[in-house]
Design a protein around this motif. Sequence first.
Motif, PDB file in Angstrom:
ATOM      1  N   PHE A   1      11.758  50.470 140.608  1.00 22.05           N
ATOM      2  CA  PHE A   1      12.868  50.911 141.451  1.00 22.05           C
ATOM      3  C   PHE A   1      12.345  51.731 142.636  1.00 22.05           C
ATOM      4  CE2 PHE A   1      16.359  53.856 142.487  1.00 22.05           C
ATOM      5  CZ  PHE A   1      17.343  52.917 142.797  1.00 22.05           C
ATOM      6  N   GLY A   2      11.378  52.596 142.383  1.00 25.52           N
ATOM      7  CA  GLY A   2      10.793  53.396 143.461  1.00 25.52           C
ATOM      8  C   GLY A   2      10.095  52.526 144.495  1.00 25.52           C
ATOM      9  N   CYS A   3       9.375  51.523 144.022  1.00 21.79           N
ATOM     10  CA  CYS A   3       8.721  50.597 144.957  1.00 21.79           C
ATOM     11  C   CYS A   3       9.765  49.853 145.784  1.00 21.79           C
ATOM     12  CB  CYS A   3       7.837  49.606 144.212  1.00 21.79           C
ATOM     13  SG  CYS A   3       6.350  50.342 143.536  1.00 21.79           S
ATOM     14  N   GLY A   4      10.851  49.452 145.152  1.00 21.49           N
ATOM     15  CA  GLY A   4      11.934  48.780 145.875  1.00 21.49           C
ATOM     16  C   GLY A   4      12.554  49.670 146.937  1.00 21.49           C
ATOM     17  N   LEU A   5      12.723  50.957 146.614  1.00 18.98           N
ATOM     18  CA  LEU A   5      13.275  51.889 147.605  1.00 18.98           C
ATOM     19  C   LEU A   5      12.346  52.047 148.805  1.00 18.98           C
ATOM     20  CD1 LEU A   5      14.818  54.759 145.451  1.00 18.98           C
ATOM     21  CD2 LEU A   5      16.010  53.075 146.847  1.00 18.98           C
ATOM     22  N   VAL A   6      11.053  52.136 148.541  1.00 18.83           N
ATOM     23  CA  VAL A   6      10.095  52.293 149.634  1.00 18.83           C
ATOM     24  C   VAL A   6      10.095  51.049 150.522  1.00 18.83           C
ATOM     25  CG1 VAL A   6       7.633  52.514 150.184  1.00 18.83           C
ATOM     26  CG2 VAL A   6       8.657  53.951 148.414  1.00 18.83           C
ATOM     27  N   VAL A   7      10.036  49.871 149.915  1.00 21.70           N
ATOM     28  CA  VAL A   7      10.041  48.628 150.689  1.00 21.70           C
ATOM     29  C   VAL A   7      11.359  48.490 151.445  1.00 21.70           C
ATOM     30  CG1 VAL A   7      10.023  46.110 150.506  1.00 21.70           C
ATOM     31  CG2 VAL A   7       8.367  47.459 149.235  1.00 21.70           C
ATOM     32  N   GLY A   8      12.474  48.820 150.789  1.00 20.34           N
ATOM     33  CA  GLY A   8      13.774  48.751 151.450  1.00 20.34           C
ATOM     34  C   GLY A   8      13.873  49.707 152.623  1.00 20.34           C
ATOM     35  N   ALA A   9      13.317  50.897 152.477  1.00 14.47           N
ATOM     36  CA  ALA A   9      13.344  51.867 153.580  1.00 14.47           C
ATOM     37  C   ALA A   9      12.560  51.350 154.776  1.00 14.47           C
ATOM     38  CB  ALA A   9      12.787  53.205 153.106  1.00 14.47           C
ATOM     39  N   PHE A  10      11.392  50.768 154.521  1.00 13.30           N
ATOM     40  CA  PHE A  10      10.621  50.191 155.625  1.00 13.30           C
ATOM     41  C   PHE A  10      11.369  49.036 156.277  1.00 13.30           C
ATOM     42  CE2 PHE A  10       6.783  52.252 153.773  1.00 13.30           C
ATOM     43  CZ  PHE A  10       6.382  52.918 154.922  1.00 13.30           C
TER      44      PHE A  10
END
Length: 114
Positions: free
Chosen positions: A85-94
Amino acid sequence: MIDDETLDRQLREAVPYIDDDGFTARVIAGLPATRREPQWLRAMIVLGLALLGTGVAYLLSGGVIRQGLIQMADFPIWLLLVFAFGCGLVVGAFAVIFAIRKTPEVRDLTRLDF
């Protein structure tokens, strides 16, 4: 600061058009058409280089990757879900930042220059 529209308009008005009796149009028409490389070729090159890089990294690691995967398999599932989920948030933010930077600005419709 001067905005882009004002600067563009000032540059267009500052230089008068010099009639070249169609010379520019003839030169542009005489240029060869641009060749575009197929998009699938670019994708295959990138994919091939990514696979090659992954293979070289695996060979140079000396089994460290395998040990890391074995240790990751011992993690509790909730920790893996939090990590994913954290990786998804980072990729989504970018992705959002990139989309905002590529979106053209909305023009002010109250100031139309015709």
